[in-house]
Motif scaffolding. Structure first.
Motif, PDB file in Angstrom:
ATOM      1  N   ASN A  34       0.828  -1.208   0.000  1.00  0.00           N
ATOM      2  CA  ASN A  34       0.000   0.000   0.000  1.00  0.00           C
ATOM      3  C   ASN A  34       0.863   1.260   0.000  1.00  0.00           C
ATOM      4  O   ASN A  34       0.529   2.246  -0.660  1.00  0.00           O
ATOM      5  CB  ASN A  34      -0.951   0.006   1.192  1.00  0.00           C
ATOM      6  N   ALA A  35       1.962   1.224   0.744  1.00  0.00           N
ATOM      7  CA  ALA A  35       2.879   2.376   0.751  1.00  0.00           C
ATOM      8  C   ALA A  35       3.466   2.595  -0.642  1.00  0.00           C
ATOM      9  O   ALA A  35       3.565   3.738  -1.110  1.00  0.00           O
ATOM     10  CB  ALA A  35       3.987   2.170   1.779  1.00  0.00           C
ATOM     11  N   LEU A  36       3.826   1.514  -1.301  1.00  0.00           N
ATOM     12  CA  LEU A  36       4.354   1.637  -2.667  1.00  0.00           C
ATOM     13  C   LEU A  36       3.287   2.167  -3.629  1.00  0.00           C
ATOM     14  O   LEU A  36       3.590   2.971  -4.515  1.00  0.00           O
ATOM     15  CB  LEU A  36       4.910   0.297  -3.152  1.00  0.00           C
ATOM     16  N   ASP A  37       2.038   1.731  -3.438  1.00  0.00           N
ATOM     17  CA  ASP A  37       0.940   2.259  -4.260  1.00  0.00           C
ATOM     18  C   ASP A  37       0.768   3.759  -4.033  1.00  0.00           C
ATOM     19  O   ASP A  37       0.552   4.518  -4.984  1.00  0.00           O
ATOM     20  CB  ASP A  37      -0.377   1.547  -3.933  1.00  0.00           C
ATOM     21  N   ILE A  38       0.872   4.179  -2.790  1.00  0.00           N
ATOM     22  CA  ILE A  38       0.742   5.602  -2.470  1.00  0.00           C
ATOM     23  C   ILE A  38       1.858   6.396  -3.129  1.00  0.00           C
ATOM     24  O   ILE A  38       1.615   7.463  -3.709  1.00  0.00           O
ATOM     25  CB  ILE A  38       0.723   5.814  -0.940  1.00  0.00           C
ATOM     26  N   ILE A  39       3.073   5.870  -3.074  1.00  0.00           N
ATOM     27  CA  ILE A  39       4.204   6.563  -3.702  1.00  0.00           C
ATOM     28  C   ILE A  39       3.995   6.643  -5.208  1.00  0.00           C
ATOM     29  O   ILE A  39       4.205   7.696  -5.827  1.00  0.00           O
ATOM     30  CB  ILE A  39       5.539   5.874  -3.359  1.00  0.00           C
ATOM     31  N   GLN A  40       3.551   5.549  -5.802  1.00  0.00           N
ATOM     32  CA  GLN A  40       3.290   5.542  -7.244  1.00  0.00           C
ATOM     33  C   GLN A  40       2.223   6.579  -7.604  1.00  0.00           C
ATOM     34  O   GLN A  40       2.392   7.355  -8.548  1.00  0.00           O
ATOM     35  CB  GLN A  40       2.862   4.152  -7.685  1.00  0.00           C
ATOM     36  N   ASP A  41       1.129   6.609  -6.853  1.00  0.00           N
ATOM     37  CA  ASP A  41       0.065   7.582  -7.100  1.00  0.00           C
ATOM     38  C   ASP A  41       0.572   9.012  -6.898  1.00  0.00           C
ATOM     39  O   ASP A  41       0.214   9.919  -7.650  1.00  0.00           O
ATOM     40  CB  ASP A  41      -1.132   7.333  -6.189  1.00  0.00           C
ATOM     41  N   SER A  42       1.403   9.193  -5.881  1.00  0.00           N
ATOM     42  CA  SER A  42       1.952  10.523  -5.591  1.00  0.00           C
ATOM     43  C   SER A  42       2.847  11.012  -6.725  1.00  0.00           C
ATOM     44  O   SER A  42       2.795  12.184  -7.109  1.00  0.00           O
ATOM     45  CB  SER A  42       2.746  10.505  -4.283  1.00  0.00           C
TER      46      SER A  42
END
Length: 165
Positions: A34-42
């Motif tokens: 989820n943290a990696l998804d957030i970084i990708q979205d960011s």
């Protein structure tokens, strides 16, 4: 500065500081994927809104704000995530820390309401200055100082309750 130059600057900055931003996102969701998804979205949001970055000297606070807002959006959409476990703490804390004490501290931080949680994470885990936090939060530095003081009082009370229990 041309858009391509700005794009390259943002890209280089994110790559150089990727661990800091991952740690920030992870502090919200406590889950690697989820943290990696957030970084990708960011990153996607940052690149799409690169024209909003008027002065490149503010790239740090600009991207911190994007990651924080994306993390909060993720939590609103998906709800609170799992609690910390020892493997998670080992992945983000230096070796010398006492994991049991850190677990209690991170759990107490996790139970703080916004904006207190964000301010504590930025100040003590990300080691940002009060002026930088104020800029990220679009607040006066004195407001940030007051919120830090309040958050620390709340953390102290929560930690004392844990010790008594």
């Amino acid at each position: 500065m041309t858009k391509n130059e700005k794009f390259q600057l943002v890209e280089n900055y994110i790559v150089e500081n990727q661990n800091d931003y991952y740690r920030l996102a992870f502090s919200y969701v406590k889950n690697k994927e989820n943290a990696l998804d957030i970084i990708q979205d960011s990153i996607l949001k940052a690149l799409k809104s690169i024209d909003n970055l008027e002065e490149t000297q503010y790239i740090r606070t600009w991207f911190y704000r994007i990651v924080i807002n994306t993390s909060l959006d993720f939590i609103r959409k998906h709800g609170r995530m799992q609690a910390w476990d020892d493997d998670m703490l080992h992945s983000i804390l230096p070796e010398q820390h006492d994991l049991e004490k850190d677990y209690d501290l991170y759990e107490a931080i996790d139970h703080l309401r916004e904006p207190y949680k964000t301010i504590i994470v930025l100040r003590y885990l990300e080691d940002l200055k009060i002026d930088e936090i104020a800029e990220i939060q679009n607040e006066n530095p004195n407001t940030i100082k007051t919120r830090i003081y309040s958050a620390l009082k709340k953390l102290r009370v929560n930690m004392e309750k844990k010790v008594e229990a």
